[in-house]
Design a protein around this motif. Structure first.
Motif, PDB file in Angstrom:
ATOM      1  N   VAL A 128      -4.213  -2.229  -2.474  1.00  0.00           N
ATOM      2  CA  VAL A 128      -4.180  -1.074  -1.577  1.00  0.00           C
ATOM      3  C   VAL A 128      -3.768  -1.498  -0.167  1.00  0.00           C
ATOM      4  CG1 VAL A 128      -5.555   0.724  -0.465  1.00  0.00           C
ATOM      5  CG2 VAL A 128      -5.845   0.280  -2.906  1.00  0.00           C
ATOM      6  N   VAL A 129      -4.417  -2.535   0.383  1.00  0.00           N
ATOM      7  CA  VAL A 129      -4.057  -2.917   1.755  1.00  0.00           C
ATOM      8  C   VAL A 129      -2.659  -3.514   1.836  1.00  0.00           C
ATOM      9  CG1 VAL A 129      -6.386  -3.203   2.677  1.00  0.00           C
ATOM     10  CG2 VAL A 129      -5.266  -5.149   1.587  1.00  0.00           C
ATOM     11  N   GLN A 130      -2.207  -4.117   0.726  1.00  0.00           N
ATOM     12  CA  GLN A 130      -0.832  -4.630   0.748  1.00  0.00           C
ATOM     13  C   GLN A 130       0.189  -3.519   0.582  1.00  0.00           C
ATOM     14  OE1 GLN A 130      -0.552  -7.711  -2.366  1.00  0.00           O
ATOM     15  NE2 GLN A 130      -2.704  -8.106  -1.934  1.00  0.00           N
ATOM     16  N   GLY A 131      -0.285  -2.324   0.222  1.00  0.00           N
ATOM     17  CA  GLY A 131       0.643  -1.212   0.009  1.00  0.00           C
ATOM     18  C   GLY A 131       1.411  -1.346  -1.295  1.00  0.00           C
ATOM     19  N   LYS A 132       0.920  -2.216  -2.211  1.00  0.00           N
ATOM     20  CA  LYS A 132       1.633  -2.420  -3.470  1.00  0.00           C
ATOM     21  C   LYS A 132       1.339  -1.316  -4.467  1.00  0.00           C
ATOM     22  CE  LYS A 132       1.355  -6.475  -5.454  1.00  0.00           C
ATOM     23  NZ  LYS A 132       0.865  -7.860  -5.650  1.00  0.00           N
ATOM     24  N   LEU A 133       0.124  -0.791  -4.397  1.00  0.00           N
ATOM     25  CA  LEU A 133      -0.256   0.294  -5.301  1.00  0.00           C
ATOM     26  C   LEU A 133      -0.905   1.400  -4.476  1.00  0.00           C
ATOM     27  CD1 LEU A 133      -2.000  -1.521  -8.316  1.00  0.00           C
ATOM     28  CD2 LEU A 133       0.298  -0.587  -8.268  1.00  0.00           C
ATOM     29  N   GLY A 134      -0.775   2.625  -4.944  1.00  0.00           N
ATOM     30  CA  GLY A 134      -1.514   3.729  -4.339  1.00  0.00           C
ATOM     31  C   GLY A 134      -2.983   3.566  -4.685  1.00  0.00           C
ATOM     32  N   ARG A 135      -3.837   4.259  -3.965  1.00  0.00           N
ATOM     33  CA  ARG A 135      -5.267   4.115  -4.173  1.00  0.00           C
ATOM     34  C   ARG A 135      -5.657   4.423  -5.613  1.00  0.00           C
ATOM     35  NH1 ARG A 135     -10.357   3.718  -1.912  1.00  0.00           N
ATOM     36  NH2 ARG A 135     -11.576   5.132  -3.195  1.00  0.00           N
ATOM     37  N   ALA A 136      -5.146   5.541  -6.133  1.00  0.00           N
ATOM     38  CA  ALA A 136      -5.524   5.966  -7.485  1.00  0.00           C
ATOM     39  C   ALA A 136      -5.067   4.947  -8.527  1.00  0.00           C
ATOM     40  CB  ALA A 136      -4.943   7.345  -7.780  1.00  0.00           C
ATOM     41  N   GLU A 137      -3.819   4.460  -8.358  1.00  0.00           N
ATOM     42  CA  GLU A 137      -3.302   3.462  -9.309  1.00  0.00           C
ATOM     43  C   GLU A 137      -4.124   2.184  -9.258  1.00  0.00           C
ATOM     44  OE1 GLU A 137       1.414   3.450  -9.278  1.00  0.00           O
ATOM     45  OE2 GLU A 137       0.550   3.802  -7.298  1.00  0.00           O
ATOM     46  N   ALA A 138      -4.433   1.769  -8.034  1.00  0.00           N
ATOM     47  CA  ALA A 138      -5.197   0.530  -7.859  1.00  0.00           C
ATOM     48  C   ALA A 138      -6.568   0.659  -8.498  1.00  0.00           C
ATOM     49  CB  ALA A 138      -5.331   0.198  -6.374  1.00  0.00           C
ATOM     50  N   ILE A 139      -7.198   1.826  -8.308  1.00  0.00           N
ATOM     51  CA  ILE A 139      -8.515   2.055  -8.910  1.00  0.00           C
ATOM     52  C   ILE A 139      -8.414   1.994 -10.437  1.00  0.00           C
ATOM     53  CG2 ILE A 139     -10.256   3.874  -9.276  1.00  0.00           C
ATOM     54  CD1 ILE A 139     -10.719   2.710  -6.606  1.00  0.00           C
ATOM     55  N   ASP A 140      -7.346   2.583 -10.972  1.00  0.00           N
ATOM     56  CA  ASP A 140      -7.126   2.541 -12.422  1.00  0.00           C
ATOM     57  C   ASP A 140      -6.997   1.119 -12.932  1.00  0.00           C
ATOM     58  OD1 ASP A 140      -7.304   5.075 -13.240  1.00  0.00           O
ATOM     59  OD2 ASP A 140      -5.147   5.409 -13.588  1.00  0.00           O
ATOM     60  N   LYS A 141      -6.147   0.366 -12.252  1.00  0.00           N
ATOM     61  CA  LYS A 141      -5.908  -1.017 -12.666  1.00  0.00           C
ATOM     62  C   LYS A 141      -7.198  -1.828 -12.544  1.00  0.00           C
ATOM     63  CE  LYS A 141      -3.066  -5.076 -11.859  1.00  0.00           C
ATOM     64  NZ  LYS A 141      -2.290  -5.840 -10.890  1.00  0.00           N
ATOM     65  N   ALA A 142      -7.921  -1.598 -11.441  1.00  0.00           N
ATOM     66  CA  ALA A 142      -9.164  -2.336 -11.211  1.00  0.00           C
ATOM     67  C   ALA A 142     -10.164  -2.046 -12.318  1.00  0.00           C
ATOM     68  CB  ALA A 142      -9.750  -1.951  -9.855  1.00  0.00           C
ATOM     69  N   ARG A 143     -10.233  -0.772 -12.712  1.00  0.00           N
ATOM     70  CA  ARG A 143     -11.181  -0.403 -13.769  1.00  0.00           C
ATOM     71  C   ARG A 143     -10.836  -1.147 -15.053  1.00  0.00           C
ATOM     72  NH1 ARG A 143     -11.244   5.032 -13.123  1.00  0.00           N
ATOM     73  NH2 ARG A 143     -13.160   5.156 -11.910  1.00  0.00           N
ATOM     74  N   GLY A 144      -9.527  -1.202 -15.361  1.00  0.00           N
ATOM     75  CA  GLY A 144      -9.081  -1.902 -16.559  1.00  0.00           C
ATOM     76  C   GLY A 144      -9.414  -3.384 -16.515  1.00  0.00           C
ATOM     77  N   MET A 145      -9.155  -4.008 -15.365  1.00  0.00           N
ATOM     78  CA  MET A 145      -9.407  -5.451 -15.259  1.00  0.00           C
ATOM     79  C   MET A 145     -10.887  -5.757 -15.318  1.00  0.00           C
ATOM     80  SD  MET A 145      -6.509  -7.105 -12.848  1.00  0.00           S
ATOM     81  CE  MET A 145      -7.186  -8.701 -13.251  1.00  0.00           C
ATOM     82  N   MET A 146     -11.691  -4.877 -14.729  1.00  0.00           N
ATOM     83  CA  MET A 146     -13.137  -5.095 -14.796  1.00  0.00           C
ATOM     84  C   MET A 146     -13.635  -4.983 -16.227  1.00  0.00           C
ATOM     85  SD  MET A 146     -14.617  -3.357 -11.310  1.00  0.00           S
ATOM     86  CE  MET A 146     -16.327  -3.876 -11.560  1.00  0.00           C
ATOM     87  N   ALA A 147     -13.108  -3.996 -16.955  1.00  0.00           N
ATOM     88  CA  ALA A 147     -13.511  -3.836 -18.356  1.00  0.00           C
ATOM     89  C   ALA A 147     -13.141  -5.089 -19.149  1.00  0.00           C
ATOM     90  CB  ALA A 147     -12.851  -2.601 -18.947  1.00  0.00           C
TER      91      ALA A 147
END
Lengths: 290, 279
Positions: A128-147
Motif C-alpha cells: 500500500v505505501v509503495q503504491g504497488k497495490l490498492g488498499r483492497a487488493e493488498a488486503i486480499d493478498k494479505a489475507r491469502g498469504m496469512m492463510a
C-alpha cells in the motif's frame, strides 16, 4: 558467482525460480565514534551470500553482526568497503549509507509489528505505501498469504493480542508480502521459549521452501544455525569478520529429526569450540550490545 | 466491538470494590466537613459554610443569595466557563499537537525552538495577566489566551515525549517496507505518539480549568472564576463553594471525555491493557 562443485549438493534446490538476492559484503569496515572513543565494530569483513540460500551468522552478543545487518538494510552507514545486492552497489565509497527498501526487509529482534494496526493491516502495509497495490487488493493478498502461513483467524486482532510466536510469523509474512530479494532476520526468535522456537524453525523452513528467498539470519544459537542454514558463518568478536564458514551438508527439506542425526552432531562438534572461543573473548572484553 | 468492551468494562467495574470505595471516600470527606463546620464549629472552620448549607442553597428554588440550580444565571456562568475552556482546549490542541510532533520529529526544529519553549514554560499564567489585558482589548480574548497558554505547554511537551518514546524499530521497519518520510510520519509517528498525546490532553484540560478560574478572577464578567471572586466581594460564601464544586464536577467530566475519546481512537491499546489484566 560460481560455487565450487562440492558445494552444489547443499545448494538450495528451487524449482523454476529465478535466482536473486545474492549479497556481496566486500572489505566492509564500520567504526563507531561513541563519545569520542572510536570503536571498530566491523573490520575488513568479506562475505558472499548466495542467492536463495539461508546464511546463518553466528557470533557472541555485541560482536558486530547486527551492525552488518543494519548496513545492508540501510539503517546506518559503513566506514569502508562496499556491499552489493545482485551486482548492484547498495553502499560503498561514494555512498556510505544504503537506501532502505522493500527488496531487503528486516525482521527485528524484538518484533516491530505496528501495535496500532491490525495484523492484516500490518501485512498489507508494504504494497500500500509503495503504491504497488490498492488498499483492497493488498488486503486480499494479505489475507491469502496469512492463510497460507497458518495465520487465518487472527487477521483482525492487534499484534498485542496474539502470542509472540504468532507475532513473529505475522512479521515474516509482512516481509514476504513485498516479494523481497533478501530477508534480514536479526535474532528473531531470541525472546521465544525453546518449544515455541522449535515450532518457529519449522514454520520458517516451510515458508522458505515455498518462497525461496535469500535469508540472512543472525543468531548466537549454534544449534539453530546448523539446523536452519545452508551455511553458517561464525564471526569473530568485535571487530566482526568471518572466522570460519561451515557448509551444512544436510539435505533440505529438513525437519526436527535432523537434530539427533550423527551428521548434525558432528557439525556441532566441529564448530562449537570456535564459537565458544569467541564467546569467551567477548565476555572477557565485557562488550555491550551494539 | 467498542460498545461490547464498554459494557463489559462497566459491568466489571460495578462488580469490583472500586465504585463502593469511591462512595465511602466522598462520604468521609463530606462527613468530616459537616462535623467540622456545622456540628462542632471547630475554630477556623466556623466561618466556613457547611455542606448542608451549601447543598440546600444549591438545590433551592428560591435561593437566599440568588444563585442555585433553579436560576438561569448559574447556567450562564457554567456555560461561559465551559465555552472558554472549549475554545482554549481546541486552540491549544490544534497548535500544541503539531508543534510537539515537529519538536520530536525534527532535531533541527527542536534545537532552535525548544530552549525558547522551555524558558517560557515556567512563567505562571498569572504573570501573563497584565500583558494579556494590554494585548487583547476585549473581555473575552484575554481569558481565552490565558487559558490556552498552560494547556499548550502540556500538550506540546507530552506530544514531543510521545514521538521521542517511539521504538526506533517501527520507523525502520516502515522504511524497509517502502514507506516515504511523510508516510512514516503519518503511519508511525502520529499513531505511535498517540498514547502520550492523550496523556498530554488530559493534563491540558485539567490545567485549562486551573488557569481559567485564575483568569476569570481578574478579568471577564461571567464564568465560575468570576462568580467565586464576586461572591467573595459580596460576602456570599455559600456561592463560592457552589462555584468551586461546579468547577470540580465539570472539570472531572471534561477529562473523562478526553479519556473516552482516547480509548475510542486507541482500541489497540484498550485491548492490550484488557489482556494484561489492567485497564
Amino acid at each position: 558467482m560460481n560455487a565450487p562443485a562440492s558445494v552444489m549438493a547443499t545448494q538450495p534446490s528451487g524449482t523454476g525460480h529465478a535466482r536473486k538476492g545474492a549479497i556481496r559484503i566486500q572489505n566492509v569496515d564500520k567504526i563507531y565514534d561513541a563519545q569520542g572513543a572510536a570503536v571498530q565494530a566491523v573490520s575488513d569483513c568479506t562475505l558472499d551470500i548466495r542467492a536463495g540460500e539461508i546464511c546463518m551468522i553466528v557470533g557472541p552478543s555485541g560482536c558486530g553482526k547486527t551492525t552488518l545487518l543494519n548496513a545492508i538494510a540501510g539503517f546506518h552507514d559503513i566506514s569502508g568497503g562496499a556491499i552489493y545486492l545482485d551486482g548492484e552497489m547498495l553502499c560503498g565509497p561514494d555512498k556510505p549509507k544504503a537506501e532502505p527498501g522493500p527488496d531487503r526487509v528486516v525482521v527485528f529482534q524484538n518484533g516491530a509489528l505496528f501495535p496500532w494496526k491490525t495484523n492484516l493491516e500490518n501485512v498489507a502495509f508494504g504494497p500500500v505505501v509503495q503504491g504497488k497495490l490498492g488498499r483492497a487488493e493488498a488486503i486480499d493478498k494479505a489475507r491469502g498469504m496469512m492463510a497460507d502461513a497458518g495465520l487465518a483467524g487472527v487477521e483482525h486482532n492487534y499484534p498485542g493480542e496474539i502470542s509472540s510466536g504468532m507475532r513473529r510469523r505475522v512479521e515474516i509474512v509482512r516481509a514476504l508480502m513485498n516479494d523481497p530479494k533478501v530477508l534480514l532476520l536479526d535474532e528473531p526468535f531470541r525472546a521465544l521459549d525453546s518449544l515455541t522456537k522449535s515450532v518457529m524453525h519449522e514454520a520458517l523452513l516451510e515458508i522458505y521452501y515455498k518462497n525461496k528467498v535469500t535469508i540472512f539470519f543472525i543468531t548466537h544459537d549454534l544449534e539453530e544455525a546448523i539446523f536452519l542454514g545452508h551455511r553458517v558463518a561464525i564471526m569473530t568478536t568485535r571487530p566482526c569478520k568471518p572466522k570460519k564458514i561451515l557448509e551444512v551438508d544436510i539435505a533440505h527439506p529438513r525437519d526436527y529429526s535432523v537434530l539427533t542425526s550423527p551428521r548434525f552432531r558432528a557439525l556441532m562438534e566441529e564448530t562449537v569450540s570456535a564459537v565458544h572461543e569467541e564467546a569467551v573473548k567477548a565476555f572477557e572484553a565485557g562488550e555491550k550490545e551494539m | 466491538m467498542a460498545k461490547g468492551i464498554f459494557v463489559y468494562r462497566v459491568a466489571k467495574w460495578l462488580k469490583s470494590p472500586t465504585p463502593y470505595l469511591m462512595l465511602v471516600g466522598f462520604a468521609l470527606f463530606f462527613g468530616a466537613w459537616f462535623l467540622l463546620s456545622e456540628v462542632f464549629k471547630v475554630w477556623r472552620f466556623a466561618s466556613l459554610p457547611g455542606p448542608r448549607q451549601v447543598l440546600v442553597e444549591w438545590f433551592n428554588p428560591n435561593p437566599v443569595y440568588g444563585m442555585s440550580l433553579y436560576t438561569p444565571d448559574y447556567y450562564m456562568h457554567v456555560w461561559m466557563s465551559v465555552r472558554r475552556v472549549l475554545y482554549a482546549f481546541v486552540i491549544s490542541t490544534a497548535l500544541g499537537v503539531p508543534f510537539g510532533l515537529f519538536l520530536g520529529w525534527s532535531k533541527m526544529f527542536r534545537e532552535f525552538t525548544f530552549p525558547v519553549f522551555e524558558t517560557l514554560r515556567p512563567i505562571p499564567v498569572l504573570a501573563w495577566v497584565p500583558l494579556a489585558i494590554v494585548m487583547f482589548k476585549s473581555d473575552e480574548t484575554p481569558v481565552i489566551f490565558l487559558t490556552t497558554l498552560a494547556s499548550f505547554y502540556a500538550t506540546a511537551l507530552n506530544t514531543m515525549l510521545g514521538v521521542r518514546s517511539i521504538d526506533e524499530a517501527y520507523p525502520r521497519a516502515a522504511a524497509c517496507l517502502g514507506a516515504s518520510k511523510w508516510q512514516i510520519f503519518r503511519h508511525i509517528i502520529i499513531p505511535g505518539a498517540l498514547p502520550f498525546i492523550f496523556t498530554g490532553l488530559q493534563i491540558s484540560v485539567g490545567v485549562a480549568w486551573f488557569s481559567l478560574v485564575a483568569a476569570e478572577m481578574v478579568s471577564g464578567e461571567y464564568g465560575l472564576g468570576y462568580l467565586i471572586n464576586s461572591s467573595y466581594v459580596n460576602v456570599q460564601y455559600p456561592i463560592i463553594i457552589i462555584a468551586m464544586m461546579s468547577v470540580g464536577i465539570v472539570g472531572y467530566a471534561s477529562s473523562a471525555l478526553v479519556r473516552l475519546a482516547g480509548d475510542y481512537l486507541m482500541q489497540w491499546r484498550v485491548r492490550e491493557l484488557a489482556l494484561a489484566g489492567g485497564g
